[in-house]
Design an enzyme around this catalytic site. Sequence first.
Site, PDB file in Angstrom:
ATOM      1  CB  CYS A  67      -0.795  -0.077   1.668  1.00 52.19           C
ATOM      2  SG  CYS A  67      -2.471  -1.071   1.307  1.00 52.19           S
ATOM      3  CG  HIS A 113      -3.147   2.960   1.877  1.00 51.94           C
ATOM      4  ND1 HIS A 113      -3.717   3.156   0.811  1.00 51.94           N
ATOM      5  CD2 HIS A 113      -3.348   2.417   3.115  1.00 51.94           C
ATOM      6  CE1 HIS A 113      -4.296   1.864   0.595  1.00 51.94           C
ATOM      7  NE2 HIS A 113      -3.489   1.489   2.392  1.00 51.94           N
ATOM      8  CG  ASN A 158      -6.379  -0.979   1.254  1.00 51.47           C
ATOM      9  OD1 ASN A 158      -6.159  -0.406   0.173  1.00 51.47           O
ATOM     10  ND2 ASN A 158      -6.104  -1.156   2.409  1.00 51.47           N
TER      11      ASN A 158
END
Length: 322
Positions: free
Chosen positions: A115, A249, A279
Amino acid sequence: MTHPRSTIDGVGSYLPGRIVTNAELAMTLDTSDSWIRERTGITQRHIAAAHETATFMGAEAARRALDAAGAGPDAVDAIIVATTTPDQAFPATAVAIQGALGVTSGFAFDVSAACSGFVYGLSIADAMIRAGQCRGVLVIGTEIYSRILDWQDRGTCVLFGDGAGAVFIRANDHNADRGVISTHIHADGRYGDILYVDGATGQTDKSQHLVMNGREVFRHAVAKLAGAVDEALAANHLTHSDIDWLVPHQANRRIIDAMGKRLNLRPDQVVITVDRHANTSAASIPLALDEAVRDGRIKPGHLVLIEALGGGLTWGSALIRF
């Protein structure tokens, strides 16, 4: 000798057409829309069709970033792709995107930092531009997590979605007020066992699914992201009040809210897409950037802070003046 500043001249994104709501997941899982919303802030996610590969989505996002910058393939000296769901073990997804875009010069490679991949890619691109190695770089995050999830595990499969985002970065020799101010990246392999994919090429006895200890990830995320944010501000003699936008994020609404409060930012200064995108790993920051730039929230002169944490553990932050 003065070094050029790296400016983000174009942003672009791509989301698969299929949308899967929490209610749809609840039809096959022991979960509910309210359970998912309360714990994550997610209401839906985009899921890639068979033709929507990491290469296909990344190339579409890159084309839109180039269009926004008024640039063509000949302006691209390098392509850096952040992904942990490549189409093949090799060649790199970046090389495949290079071919799809018709870029016939320069170089291309992938970055695997989960990520945090987009922040890592941005840091590399900025360093190459400052060193004079490149004048125009595409940094792309493209992910298809739907293909590495255990769709019977409600603790992980409700959290992720697919998509791609891209920025086109140019060397700027004249306007020192714009561009990437600084980047700060970190890793600590001692915590690799709290978020990982169980298996890889050649490990046929593994599940090939994402595994996560959510409680531990949350604990490390808040502390490490706070440290990376403070590091970026201190390095540039800035304070929380100087930040116009936080583009984090998009992992979990609780983590995002915690970071916004720590920075004393108003809720309307934090760009949030996790509710609609879930996500999307390395794609989440450029997806959110593209949305906020295109709808006019992020304007020229605004100071934007980005931050991310991912499996590895990896984490990082960057300050950008648009």
